[in-house]
Design a protein around this motif. Structure first.
Motif, PDB file in Angstrom:
ATOM      1  N   LEU A  78       0.912  -1.063  -0.012  1.00  0.00           N
ATOM      2  CA  LEU A  78       0.021  -0.100  -0.183  1.00  0.00           C
ATOM      3  C   LEU A  78       0.694   1.288  -0.043  1.00  0.00           C
ATOM      4  O   LEU A  78       0.547   2.200  -0.801  1.00  0.00           O
ATOM      5  CB  LEU A  78      -1.024   0.182   1.227  1.00  0.00           C
ATOM      6  CG  LEU A  78      -1.679   1.163   1.549  1.00  0.00           C
ATOM      7  CD1 LEU A  78      -2.812   1.528   0.393  1.00  0.00           C
ATOM      8  CD2 LEU A  78      -2.394   1.141   2.713  1.00  0.00           C
ATOM      9  N   ILE A  79       1.849   1.309   0.785  1.00  0.00           N
ATOM     10  CA  ILE A  79       2.689   2.586   0.770  1.00  0.00           C
ATOM     11  C   ILE A  79       3.628   2.835  -0.411  1.00  0.00           C
ATOM     12  O   ILE A  79       3.732   3.756  -0.694  1.00  0.00           O
ATOM     13  CB  ILE A  79       3.714   2.484   2.129  1.00  0.00           C
ATOM     14  CG1 ILE A  79       2.813   2.335   3.389  1.00  0.00           C
ATOM     15  CG2 ILE A  79       4.857   3.425   2.333  1.00  0.00           C
ATOM     16  CD1 ILE A  79       3.538   2.050   4.801  1.00  0.00           C
ATOM     17  N   ASN A  80       3.927   1.627  -0.956  1.00  0.00           N
ATOM     18  CA  ASN A  80       4.663   1.613  -2.368  1.00  0.00           C
ATOM     19  C   ASN A  80       3.758   2.287  -3.262  1.00  0.00           C
ATOM     20  O   ASN A  80       4.221   3.073  -4.063  1.00  0.00           O
ATOM     21  CB  ASN A  80       5.003   0.251  -2.795  1.00  0.00           C
ATOM     22  CG  ASN A  80       6.465   0.092  -2.125  1.00  0.00           C
ATOM     23  OD1 ASN A  80       7.242   0.895  -1.973  1.00  0.00           O
ATOM     24  ND2 ASN A  80       6.689  -1.365  -1.821  1.00  0.00           N
ATOM     25  N   ARG A  81       2.436   2.069  -3.351  1.00  0.00           N
ATOM     26  CA  ARG A  81       1.467   2.575  -4.184  1.00  0.00           C
ATOM     27  C   ARG A  81       1.453   3.913  -4.036  1.00  0.00           C
ATOM     28  O   ARG A  81       1.259   4.885  -4.707  1.00  0.00           O
ATOM     29  CB  ARG A  81       0.163   1.892  -4.201  1.00  0.00           C
ATOM     30  CG  ARG A  81       0.260   0.599  -4.703  1.00  0.00           C
ATOM     31  CD  ARG A  81      -1.225   0.122  -5.147  1.00  0.00           C
ATOM     32  NE  ARG A  81      -2.054   0.193  -3.984  1.00  0.00           N
ATOM     33  CZ  ARG A  81      -2.477  -0.969  -3.116  1.00  0.00           C
ATOM     34  NH1 ARG A  81      -1.943  -2.152  -3.531  1.00  0.00           N
ATOM     35  NH2 ARG A  81      -3.276  -0.923  -2.107  1.00  0.00           N
ATOM     36  N   ILE A  82       1.360   4.667  -2.810  1.00  0.00           N
ATOM     37  CA  ILE A  82       1.016   5.908  -2.299  1.00  0.00           C
ATOM     38  C   ILE A  82       2.408   6.686  -2.816  1.00  0.00           C
ATOM     39  O   ILE A  82       2.349   7.657  -3.427  1.00  0.00           O
ATOM     40  CB  ILE A  82       1.091   5.976  -0.868  1.00  0.00           C
ATOM     41  CG1 ILE A  82      -0.349   5.495  -0.359  1.00  0.00           C
ATOM     42  CG2 ILE A  82       0.936   7.577  -0.356  1.00  0.00           C
ATOM     43  CD1 ILE A  82      -0.670   5.246   1.170  1.00  0.00           C
ATOM     44  N   SER A  90       9.704  14.735  -2.347  1.00  0.00           N
ATOM     45  CA  SER A  90       8.737  15.805  -1.641  1.00  0.00           C
ATOM     46  C   SER A  90       8.495  15.347  -0.230  1.00  0.00           C
ATOM     47  O   SER A  90       9.013  14.306   0.145  1.00  0.00           O
ATOM     48  CB  SER A  90       7.554  15.674  -2.430  1.00  0.00           C
ATOM     49  OG  SER A  90       6.854  14.436  -2.330  1.00  0.00           O
ATOM     50  N   LYS A  91       8.152  16.266   0.398  1.00  0.00           N
ATOM     51  CA  LYS A  91       7.828  16.114   1.807  1.00  0.00           C
ATOM     52  C   LYS A  91       6.773  14.819   2.056  1.00  0.00           C
ATOM     53  O   LYS A  91       7.159  14.135   3.238  1.00  0.00           O
ATOM     54  CB  LYS A  91       7.241  17.161   2.513  1.00  0.00           C
ATOM     55  CG  LYS A  91       6.859  17.366   3.970  1.00  0.00           C
ATOM     56  CD  LYS A  91       6.255  18.458   4.647  1.00  0.00           C
ATOM     57  CE  LYS A  91       6.272  18.721   6.070  1.00  0.00           C
ATOM     58  NZ  LYS A  91       5.429  20.118   6.541  1.00  0.00           N
ATOM     59  N   LYS A  92       5.562  14.827   1.316  1.00  0.00           N
ATOM     60  CA  LYS A  92       4.845  13.665   1.688  1.00  0.00           C
ATOM     61  C   LYS A  92       5.732  12.244   1.006  1.00  0.00           C
ATOM     62  O   LYS A  92       5.427  11.340   1.913  1.00  0.00           O
ATOM     63  CB  LYS A  92       3.844  13.719   0.571  1.00  0.00           C
ATOM     64  CG  LYS A  92       2.586  12.730   0.669  1.00  0.00           C
ATOM     65  CD  LYS A  92       1.424  12.937  -0.211  1.00  0.00           C
ATOM     66  CE  LYS A  92       0.218  12.072   0.048  1.00  0.00           C
ATOM     67  NZ  LYS A  92      -0.784  11.975  -0.828  1.00  0.00           N
ATOM     68  N   TRP A  93       6.566  12.296   0.194  1.00  0.00           N
ATOM     69  CA  TRP A  93       7.199  11.176  -0.212  1.00  0.00           C
ATOM     70  C   TRP A  93       8.101  10.619   0.772  1.00  0.00           C
ATOM     71  O   TRP A  93       8.240   9.393   1.059  1.00  0.00           O
ATOM     72  CB  TRP A  93       7.997  11.358  -1.689  1.00  0.00           C
ATOM     73  CG  TRP A  93       8.712  10.280  -2.195  1.00  0.00           C
ATOM     74  CD1 TRP A  93       8.334   9.295  -2.949  1.00  0.00           C
ATOM     75  CD2 TRP A  93      10.105   9.965  -1.636  1.00  0.00           C
ATOM     76  NE1 TRP A  93       9.196   8.215  -3.238  1.00  0.00           N
ATOM     77  CE2 TRP A  93      10.463   8.700  -2.739  1.00  0.00           C
ATOM     78  CE3 TRP A  93      11.018  10.461  -0.908  1.00  0.00           C
ATOM     79  CZ2 TRP A  93      11.680   8.129  -2.694  1.00  0.00           C
ATOM     80  CZ3 TRP A  93      12.362   9.701  -0.938  1.00  0.00           C
ATOM     81  CH2 TRP A  93      12.638   8.762  -1.622  1.00  0.00           C
TER      82      TRP A  93
END
Length: 235
Positions: A78-82, A90-93
């Motif tokens: 799931l986290i890899n998809r996000i 980026s900050k979110k990444w």
């Protein structure tokens, strides 16, 4: 086990090393301590190794071991998809990357803890543990859609280490040739050459006994090491 050693009044601490992997801090202790000896039980066990679906380890005592990290693997997926939808760097990444590393750690720690507990339990219970000698070639897939390979060599090394430390007088880990152990009836020693890989339970065409494929193999592995009711002279 390790917490008991650290809390033992006879344990001598030489030094402690602190390390950081980007998420967590770890303490490595250099200590001197007296090994606890475990009593001999007079019990021996054979182990058949196969897929996680049917129990990755099946014993001649009819016990089956399962290990599941599907939830951890699903979170990693799931986290890899996000992260794939975020701008790299980026900050979110970066936030998701930290989450990902934590789940990798959780998965690894869960597996290490399982191996530690199971190896301790088995060495305390048995004086001899018999495996097929080609174990290093067996790949056990665990964890659902994103399969990992179970570290079987690490598990067996743990067993050997604990026998050496806590039961040096025991036979310990033994390896035998596993040829025909699944197809050979442990009751009458007849070999069922027609048995296919997918069949998990079968009826011996010679004596009529109904057999669980994996338990039958584990009993034959034990017998082949001469720690059970051996049928080695049977064809």
């Amino acid at each position: 086990e390790y917490f008991q050693i650290l809390n033992d009044k006879n344990t001598k601490f030489n030094n402690v090393t602190i390390s950081f992997d980007g998420i967590d801090y770890f303490a490595t202790f250099n200590i001197d301590f007296a090994e606890e000896e475990w009593e001999l039980t007079g019990k021996n066990v054979g182990c058949d190794i196969n897929s996680n679906v049917n129990g990755w380890l099946v014993t001649s005592d009819e016990e089956k071991e399962y290990f599941d990290i599907d939830h951890e693997n699903q979170m990693v997926k799931l986290i890899n998809r996000i992260m794939a939808k975020c701008t790299n760097g980026s900050k979110k990444w970066k936030k998701q990357k930290i989450r990902l590393l934590k789940w990798y750690h959780q998965r690894s720690n869960k597996l290490d803890d399982y191996i530690e507990k199971l190896s301790t339990e088995m060495v305390k219970k048995y004086d001899t543990i018999v495996f097929e000698k080609n174990y290093s070639k067996i790949k056990i897939l665990i964890g659902g859609e994103q399969n990992m390979v179970f570290p079987l060599t690490k598990f067996i090394t743990k067993l050997q280490d604990k026998f050496a430390r806590h039961k040096p007088q025991a036979e310990g880990v033994v390896f035998v040739d596993a040829k025909y152990t699944s197809k050979k009836c442990h009751f009458c020693a007849n070999i069922n050459h027609e048995l296919d890989v997918k069949t998990r339970k079968w009826k011996c065409p010679n004596c009529g006994k109904t057999l669980d494929r994996d338990i039958n193999a584990a009993i034959n592995i034990l017998n082949r090491g001469d720690y059970g009711n051996s049928l080695e002279n049977a064809k």
